[in-house]
Write a protein that holds these residues in place. Structure first.
Motif, PDB file in Angstrom:
ATOM      1  N   ASN A 110       3.260  22.869  -9.767  1.00  9.85           N
ATOM      2  CA  ASN A 110       2.395  23.937 -10.263  1.00  9.85           C
ATOM      3  C   ASN A 110       2.844  25.283  -9.687  1.00  9.85           C
ATOM      4  O   ASN A 110       3.019  26.265 -10.422  1.00  9.85           O
ATOM      5  N   ILE A 111       3.069  25.315  -8.386  1.00 10.38           N
ATOM      6  CA  ILE A 111       3.474  26.554  -7.723  1.00 10.38           C
ATOM      7  C   ILE A 111       4.894  26.952  -8.127  1.00 10.38           C
ATOM      8  O   ILE A 111       5.186  28.137  -8.321  1.00 10.38           O
ATOM      9  N   ASP A 123       6.105  25.460  -0.218  1.00  8.26           N
ATOM     10  CA  ASP A 123       6.057  25.866  -1.626  1.00  8.26           C
ATOM     11  C   ASP A 123       6.054  27.383  -1.749  1.00  8.26           C
ATOM     12  O   ASP A 123       6.754  27.954  -2.594  1.00  8.26           O
ATOM     13  N   ARG A 124       5.256  28.046  -0.910  1.00 11.50           N
ATOM     14  CA  ARG A 124       5.216  29.511  -0.959  1.00 11.50           C
ATOM     15  C   ARG A 124       6.559  30.099  -0.550  1.00 11.50           C
ATOM     16  O   ARG A 124       7.013  31.087  -1.142  1.00 11.50           O
ATOM     17  N   PHE A 165      -3.837  31.646  -6.320  1.00 11.34           N
ATOM     18  CA  PHE A 165      -3.634  30.202  -6.215  1.00 11.34           C
ATOM     19  C   PHE A 165      -3.887  29.773  -4.781  1.00 11.34           C
ATOM     20  O   PHE A 165      -3.473  30.470  -3.852  1.00 11.34           O
ATOM     21  N   SER A 217      -2.331  27.451  -3.340  1.00  9.43           N
ATOM     22  CA  SER A 217      -0.953  27.218  -2.866  1.00  9.43           C
ATOM     23  C   SER A 217      -0.965  26.822  -1.390  1.00  9.43           C
ATOM     24  O   SER A 217      -0.529  27.593  -0.532  1.00  9.43           O
ATOM     25  N   GLY A 262      -5.079  30.661 -11.140  1.00 11.78           N
ATOM     26  CA  GLY A 262      -4.827  29.228 -11.044  1.00 11.78           C
ATOM     27  C   GLY A 262      -5.511  28.393 -12.106  1.00 11.78           C
ATOM     28  O   GLY A 262      -4.877  27.569 -12.780  1.00 11.78           O
ATOM     29  N   TRP A 294       0.954  37.763  -4.087  1.00 14.89           N
ATOM     30  CA  TRP A 294       0.664  36.328  -4.085  1.00 14.89           C
ATOM     31  C   TRP A 294      -0.550  36.057  -3.200  1.00 14.89           C
ATOM     32  O   TRP A 294      -0.452  35.918  -1.981  1.00 14.89           O
ATOM     33  N   GLU A 323       2.926  38.396   0.164  1.00 12.83           N
ATOM     34  CA  GLU A 323       1.966  37.319   0.411  1.00 12.83           C
ATOM     35  C   GLU A 323       0.673  37.933   0.949  1.00 12.83           C
ATOM     36  O   GLU A 323       0.681  38.626   1.972  1.00 12.83           O
ATOM     37  N   ARG A 369       1.014  19.607  -7.269  1.00 13.95           N
ATOM     38  CA  ARG A 369       0.663  20.925  -6.726  1.00 13.95           C
ATOM     39  C   ARG A 369       1.920  21.746  -6.473  1.00 13.95           C
ATOM     40  O   ARG A 369       1.961  22.944  -6.747  1.00 13.95           O
ATOM     41  N   SER A 370       2.960  21.101  -5.940  1.00 19.16           N
ATOM     42  CA  SER A 370       4.221  21.800  -5.684  1.00 19.16           C
ATOM     43  C   SER A 370       4.855  22.254  -6.988  1.00 19.16           C
ATOM     44  O   SER A 370       5.376  23.373  -7.089  1.00 19.16           O
ATOM     45  N   THR A 401      -3.236  33.889  -1.532  1.00 23.15           N
ATOM     46  CA  THR A 401      -3.376  32.493  -1.125  1.00 23.15           C
ATOM     47  C   THR A 401      -4.560  32.357  -0.175  1.00 23.15           C
ATOM     48  O   THR A 401      -4.872  33.279   0.582  1.00 23.15           O
TER      49      THR A 401
END
Length: 199
Positions: free
Chosen positions: A84-85, A113-114, A106, A108, A63, A31, A128, A81-82, A33
């Motif tokens: 979307n994630i 959210d993550r 993303f 993010s 994204g 992920w 992450e 946005r939340s 970010t």
């Protein structure tokens, strides 16, 4: 819209572990970010290419690409946005279940959210990758001219300008993209995957 209550989870005949054994490698989500312009997509795609070159089952969820299809109904409010994630997390989980290493790129921006996405995965499956790059450098690069537009007020709620970015507190991998080459960043990610016996 009322949600259906007549839904039961269907257990597949072939398990995630079965697919991993057949593939000869583990599966996880990388992920990525970081701020716009930090190099997320560039590094994620380079990692994916190197995995492909090594005959590893992989896929990239980017994204911008996702917003052309699955999430084209979403805007850039905090709620959207939340969502979307959240959706991407669910899709990434399916890819991991299929035995693939999926890389996501993303912004993010929100930790909550993550963390919500992380909770979808088993231990060690959510990796992450914080692409740590100073805002000034991201603005200097500005490959899509988004910062320029945000500074002129043409884009509202732009992360880093008038909307916050909450950096990860304990990412599995941190890449200082203003200090290392793309090749060095790729090697850093692959070294982590080997260390964790995913490769």
């Amino acid at each position: 819209m009322a949600k259906s209550t007549n839904i039961t989870w269907h257990e597949a005949t072939i398990s995630k572990q079965d697919r991993r054994i057949q593939n000869g490698h583990g599966s996880c989500v990388l992920w990525f970010t970081g701020l716009s312009g930090s190099g997320k997509s560039t590094i994620a795609n380079a990692v994916s290419y190197e995995l492909f070159r090594q005959s590893i089952n992989e896929y990239v969820l980017d994204g911008d690409n996702i917003r052309h299809g699955l999430n084209k109904d979403l805007g850039f409010t905090e709620h959207d946005r939340s969502e979307n994630i959240r959706r991407i997390g669910e899709v990434a989980k399916l890819f991991v279940d299929s035995g693939k290493i999926v890389t996501t790129a993303f912004i993010s921006p929100f930790r909550s959210d993550r963390d919500q996405v992380r909770a979808l995965f088993d231990e060690g499956e959510f990796i992450e990758v914080f692409i740590d790059c100073p805002l000034e450098e991201c603005e200097r690069r500005d490959p899509k001219k988004l910062y320029e537009k945000a500074r002129r007020g043409e884009i509202k709620d732009f992360t880093g300008i008038d909307s916050p970015y909450e950096p990860p507190e304990r990412p599995e991998i941190t890449i200082h993209s203003d200090q290392v080459s793309v090749e060095e960043a790729v090697n850093q990610v692959l070294a982590y995957l080997r260390d964790k016996h995913i490769l």
